[in-house]
Design an enzyme around this catalytic site. Structure first.
Site, PDB file in Angstrom:
ATOM      1  N   SER A 124       0.852  -1.185   0.000  1.00 35.59           N
ATOM      2  CA  SER A 124       0.000   0.000   0.000  1.00 35.59           C
ATOM      3  C   SER A 124       0.884   1.229   0.000  1.00 35.59           C
ATOM      4  O   SER A 124       2.065   1.170   0.342  1.00 35.59           O
ATOM      5  CB  SER A 124      -0.935  -0.001   1.205  1.00 35.59           C
ATOM      6  N   GLY A 125       0.297   2.348  -0.415  1.00 37.82           N
ATOM      7  CA  GLY A 125       1.015   3.615  -0.438  1.00 37.82           C
ATOM      8  C   GLY A 125       0.116   4.705   0.099  1.00 37.82           C
ATOM      9  O   GLY A 125      -0.874   4.407   0.776  1.00 37.82           O
ATOM     10  N   TYR A 126       0.433   5.959  -0.190  1.00 35.56           N
ATOM     11  CA  TYR A 126      -0.368   7.086   0.281  1.00 35.56           C
ATOM     12  C   TYR A 126      -1.813   6.996  -0.189  1.00 35.56           C
ATOM     13  O   TYR A 126      -2.726   7.401   0.504  1.00 35.56           O
ATOM     14  CB  TYR A 126       0.226   8.399  -0.251  1.00 35.56           C
ATOM     15  N   LYS A 128      -3.281   4.121  -2.398  1.00 33.58           N
ATOM     16  CA  LYS A 128      -3.928   2.872  -2.775  1.00 33.58           C
ATOM     17  C   LYS A 128      -3.442   1.676  -1.958  1.00 33.58           C
ATOM     18  O   LYS A 128      -2.373   1.703  -1.372  1.00 33.58           O
ATOM     19  CB  LYS A 128      -3.673   2.613  -4.269  1.00 33.58           C
ATOM     20  N   ASP A 254       6.350  11.049  -9.530  1.00 33.96           N
ATOM     21  CA  ASP A 254       6.741  10.352  -8.305  1.00 33.96           C
ATOM     22  C   ASP A 254       7.515   9.094  -8.693  1.00 33.96           C
ATOM     23  O   ASP A 254       6.996   7.994  -8.655  1.00 33.96           O
ATOM     24  CB  ASP A 254       5.488  10.021  -7.487  1.00 33.96           C
TER      25      ASP A 254
HETATM   26  N1  LIG Z   1       0.442  -5.393  -9.587  1.00 25.27           N
HETATM   27  C1  LIG Z   1       1.000  -5.418  -8.371  1.00 25.27           C
HETATM   28  N2  LIG Z   1       1.485  -6.579  -7.867  1.00 25.27           N
HETATM   29  C2  LIG Z   1       2.058  -6.601  -6.649  1.00 25.27           C
HETATM   30  N3  LIG Z   1       2.209  -5.539  -5.851  1.00 25.27           N
HETATM   31  C3  LIG Z   1       1.763  -4.357  -6.289  1.00 25.27           C
HETATM   32  C4  LIG Z   1       1.135  -4.226  -7.562  1.00 25.27           C
HETATM   33  N4  LIG Z   1       0.805  -2.932  -7.734  1.00 25.27           N
HETATM   34  C5  LIG Z   1       1.204  -2.280  -6.620  1.00 25.27           C
HETATM   35  N5  LIG Z   1       1.779  -3.126  -5.741  1.00 25.27           N
HETATM   36  C6  LIG Z   1       2.325  -2.764  -4.431  1.00 25.27           C
HETATM   37  O1  LIG Z   1       1.418  -1.887  -3.785  1.00 25.27           O
HETATM   38  C7  LIG Z   1       2.054  -0.659  -3.430  1.00 25.27           C
HETATM   39  C8  LIG Z   1       1.054   0.482  -3.560  1.00 25.27           C
HETATM   40  O2  LIG Z   1       0.645   0.640  -4.911  1.00 25.27           O
HETATM   41  P1  LIG Z   1       0.748   2.068  -5.613  1.00 25.27           P
HETATM   42  O3  LIG Z   1       0.039   2.016  -6.913  1.00 25.27           O
HETATM   43  O4  LIG Z   1       2.182   2.487  -5.649  1.00 25.27           O
HETATM   44  O5  LIG Z   1      -0.094   2.977  -4.598  1.00 25.27           O
HETATM   45  P2  LIG Z   1       0.145   4.477  -4.112  1.00 25.27           P
HETATM   46  O6  LIG Z   1      -0.375   5.363  -5.211  1.00 25.27           O
HETATM   47  O7  LIG Z   1      -0.647   4.590  -2.857  1.00 25.27           O
HETATM   48  O8  LIG Z   1       1.628   4.663  -3.910  1.00 25.27           O
HETATM   49  C9  LIG Z   1       3.266  -0.541  -4.360  1.00 25.27           C
HETATM   50  O9  LIG Z   1       4.305   0.175  -3.750  1.00 25.27           O
HETATM   51  C10 LIG Z   1       3.643  -1.987  -4.603  1.00 25.27           C
HETATM   52  O10 LIG Z   1       4.548  -2.444  -3.608  1.00 25.27           O
END
Ligand SMILES: Nc1ncnc2c1ncn2[C@@H]1O[C@H](COP(=O)(O)OP(=O)(O)O)[C@@H](O)[C@H]1O
Ligand SMILES: *[C@@H]1O[C@H](CO)[C@@H](O)[C@H](O)[C@H]1NC(C)=O
Ligand SMILES: *[C@@H]1O[C@H](CO)[C@@H](O)[C@H](O)[C@H]1NC(C)=O
Ligand SMILES: *[C@@H]1O[C@H](CO)[C@@H](O)[C@H](O)[C@H]1NC(C)=O
Ligand SMILES: *[C@@H]1O[C@H](CO)[C@@H](O)[C@H](O)[C@H]1NC(C)=O
Ligand SMILES: [Mg+2]
Length: 476
Positions: A124-126, A128, A254
Site C-alpha cells: 500500500s502507499g499514500y 492505494k 513520483d
Molecule cells: N500489480 C502489483 N502486484 C504486486 N504488488 C503491487 C502491484 N501494484 C502495486 N503493488 C504494491 O502496492 C504498493 C502500492 O501501490 P501504488 O500504486 O504504488 O499505490 P500508491 O499510489 O498509494 O503509492 C506498491 O508500492 C507496490 O509495492
C-alpha cells in the site's frame, strides 16, 4: 507463495482490508449537483468555504481526466483516423464499451470481482492498497483500490471532514491510473486485466492488474549483474516508450523504486497516478529548470514556448539516480565497464536523449550475449578439464559463491564452457562444473560449480567438466 508467517496476524490484516474493500458506501458516486449537508454549518448560500474548495478540487480532477481523453484522441486521430472520438467519452463515466479495441483485453468486470477471494496483502502507499486475489481458474491477480487508511484520505478528511467527498476525490487518482493503463501499454507497465467502478456489489473502485512482487532494492542489489542489467534495460525501454507514447511525452512525477513491481524478472511500472502528460510552459530558458537534490539542469525554452524534452530528461535523470547508480556499474563484466561508465556519465550529465541511451544499452546487451567481451580468454583453458557428456552430478559437494542464481551452491551464468572453465580455475574450491540446457533471459548458460562429487547420473542435456589437476591431485 508469500503468506505471512504468522497466520493470526495475517488473517487480522486481511479481515481489516476486506472491511475497507467491501464495506464501502453503496452510493459512493455522489453527484456534484447533489445538495447534501457538508461538514459543519453552511455559509450564506448554504456552502461552506471548505465545501467550495472540495468541489473545486473534484472539478479539477474531472477536467484532468477529460484532458487525458482529448489529448489521446487528438494524437490518435492523426495516426489512426478510424479511431472514433466517441469511444473515449465512455471511460469518463466509468463503464466501458467492450467493442473498444483498447479494452478488449480488460474483461474482468464487477460481476467477476464480486465472487473473488483476496488471499494476501501485497502493498500500500499514500493513495492505494493492493491485495492478491485468486480467480476461479486459479490465476492470481492484484486488486488495487483506495487506501482508506492512507495519507491522501487522512489529509482530505482533516481538510473537509467529508468521507463521501474525500472518497470521490481520492478515487479520481485511481480512475486516472486506469485511463493511463488503458492508453499506455508496454511490457514494462503492469497489464490492466479489468476494473470495476460504481458497483454496489464490490464497493468503491477497483483495478484488476497483473500480479507482481513489490520491488526489493536490497534483494536486487544482491542478484547477478545480468538480472540487474535486465531491470535497467527494461526501465530504459519503458522511458523510451513514455517519451513517444500515444499521449505524448509522459513524465513520472513520483519516480521511485516502490512504484514498480517485478514480474518474472521483468520490471513493471504500477503506480501511474502521478504521471504528467504536459511539458511546462515557458518564456525563457531559465523557466525550464530541472531540479534535483544534487544537481540542477536548465533546458531550452522552445519556439512553441514549452520546455520541450523536459519530461524525458526528468525521467532519465531519475532512472540514473534511483536505478543505474545502484544496479549497473557494480560487478559489470570487466570488458563492458567502459561502455557502462559511458552510459553512467551521459545519463548522469543528461548529455544523451532516451533514444541514444537505448542504443547504448542495446549495444551492451549485444556484446554481452555474443560473448564479444570475452574475446581474449586463453583458448587453452578447457584443456585443463575432462568432459563427460550426457552426465550430471547429483546434489553433493556444493560450495557457495556470490552472486549465485541458487542460494545453496554456486550457479553462475556463462557464455560457454570456456568461460565456465576460467571461473572454475579462479575458485580455489572448484574441482568440477556442469552445464545444462537451462538458460538465462539473455540466452546464456547456467553453470553449476562444485568442490567434488560422489556420483554421476546419465542426463542427455548435461555435461560435467572435471578439473584435471585437482581430479588427479591430492585435493580430492
Ligand atoms: N500489480 C502489483 N502486484 C504486486 N504488488 C503491487 C502491484 N501494484 C502495486 N503493488 C504494491 O502496492 C504498493 C502500492 O501501490 P501504488 O500504486 O504504488 O499505490 P500508491 O499510489 O498509494 O503509492 C506498491 O508500492 C507496490 O509495492
Ligand atoms: C459521435 O456521436 C454523435 C452522436 O452520438 C454523432 O453525431 C457523431 O457523428 C459521432 N462522432 C464520431 C466521430 O463518431
Ligand atoms: C538548484 O537550484 C536551486 C534554485 O535555483 C538552488 O537553490 C539550489 O542551490 C541549486 N542546487 C544545486 C545543487 O545546484
Ligand atoms: C562525466 O565525465 C566528466 C569528465 O570525465 C566528469 O567531470 C564528470 O564528473 C562525469 N559525470 C558523471 C555524472 O559521472
Ligand atoms: C526516438 O525514437 C522514436 C521511436 O523509435 C522515434 O519516433 C523518434 O522520432 C526518435 N526521436 C529522435 C529525436 O530521434
Ligand atoms: Mg506508489
Amino acid at each position: 507463495m508469500t503468506f505471512s508467517r504468522n497466520p493470526f496476524c495475517s488473517s487480522l490484516l486481511l479481515a481489516s482490508l476486506f472491511l475497507s474493500l467491501t464495506v464501502i458506501l453503496k452510493n459512493w458516486h455522489f453527484g456534484l449537483q447533489e445538495n447534501k449537508p457538508f461538514g459543519d454549518a453552511g455559509g450564506p448560500d448554504g456552502l461552506t468555504p471548505a465545501r467550495d474548495r472540495l468541489l473545486q478540487q473534484l472539478k479539477e480532477r474531472q477536467q484532468e481526466l477529460e484532458l487525458l481523453d482529448i489529448t489521446f484522441d487528438n494524437k490518435q486521430g492523426f495516426m489512426d483516423p478510424s479511431f472514433s472520438t466517441n469511444d473515449s467519452a465512455v471511460y469518463i463515466n466509468g463503464k466501458l464499451s467492450s467493442d473498444n479495441p483498447l479494452t478488449a483485453k480488460t474483461d474482468i468486470g464487477c460481476e467477476e470481482l464480486s465472487g473473488i477471494k483476496a488471499v494476501d496483502f501485497l502493498g500500500s502507499g499514500y493513495t492505494k492498497t493492493v491485495l492478491k486475489a485468486a480467480l476461479p481458474q486459479g490465476l492470481f491477480v492484484a486488486l488495487k483500490s483506495i487506501n482508506h487508511q492512507g495519507t491522501d484520505m487522512r489529509l482530505c478528511m482533516e481538510d473537509f471532514q467529508d468521507s463521501q467527498g474525500c472518497n470521490e476525490l481520492v478515487s479520481f487518482k485511481l480512475r486516472k491510473e486506469i485511463v493511463l493503463l488503458q492508453r499506455l501499454q508496454h511490457t514494462n507497465i503492469v497489464e490492466l486485466k479489468g476494473q470495476c467502478q460504481d458497483s454496489a456489489l464490490v464497493g468503491g473502485i477497483t483495478a484488476v492488474l497483473e500480479q507482481g512482487m513489490p520491488l526489493q532494492m536490497i534483494q536486487l542489489l544482491q542478484s547477478p549483474w545480468e538480472e540487474r542489467f535486465r531491470v535497467c534495460l527494461g526501465l530504459v525501454q519503458l522511458l523510451q516508450y513514455l517519451s513517444h507514447s500515444p499521449l505524448g511525452s509522459v513524465a513520472l512525477l513520483d519516480f521511485q523504486p516502490r512504484q514498480f513491481v517485478m514480474v518474472s524478472g521483468e520490471l513493471k511500472l504500477t503506480d501511474l497516478d502521478d504521471a504528467s502528460i504536459q511539458e511546462p510552459a515557458c518564456q525563457e530558458d531559465s523557466d525550464c529548470l530541472l531540479q534535483f537534490p544534487l544537481r540542477n539542469f536548465t533546458l531550452r525554452c522552445s519556439f512553441s514556448r514549452t520546455c520541450e524534452g523536459l519530461n524525458e530528461m526528468r525521467n532519465l535523470y531519475n532512472a540514473y539516480r534511483y536505478f543505474f547508480t545502484y544496479l549497473l556499474p557494480h560487478q559489470a563484466p570487466p570488458l563492458l565497464k567502459p561502455l557502462i561508465h559511458q552510459i553512467m556519465n551521459s545519463t548522469g550529465e543528461l548529455k544523451q536523449s532516451i533514444n541514444e541511451t537505448l542504443v547504448a544499452f542495446e549495444e551492451v546487451l549485444h556484446m554481452y550475449k555474443s560473448g564479444l567481451h570475452l574475446e581474449n580468454l586463453p583458448p587453452s583453458i578447457t584443456r585443463d578439464y575432462a568432459v563427460l557428456k550426457g552426465m550430471r552430478s547429483v546434489a553433493n559437494m556444493e560450495y557457495r559463491c556470490w552472486p549465485s542464481y541458487k542460494q545453496q551452491g554456486c550457479v553462475l551464468s556463462v557464455h560457454s564452457a570456456r568461460e565456465a572453465a576460467l571461473i572454475c580455475s579462479s575458485h580455489p574450491q572448484c574441482t568440477s562444473f556442469s552445464l545444462s540446457s537451462e538458460k538465462t533471459w539473455t540466452g546464456r548458460l547456467l553453470a553449476s560449480f562444485r568442490s567434488g562429487f560422489s556420483h554421476l547420473v546419465p542426463d542427455v542435456n548435461s555435461a560435467v567438466y572435471m578439473r584435471r589437476v585437482k581430479a588427479s591431485g591430492a585435493v580430492l
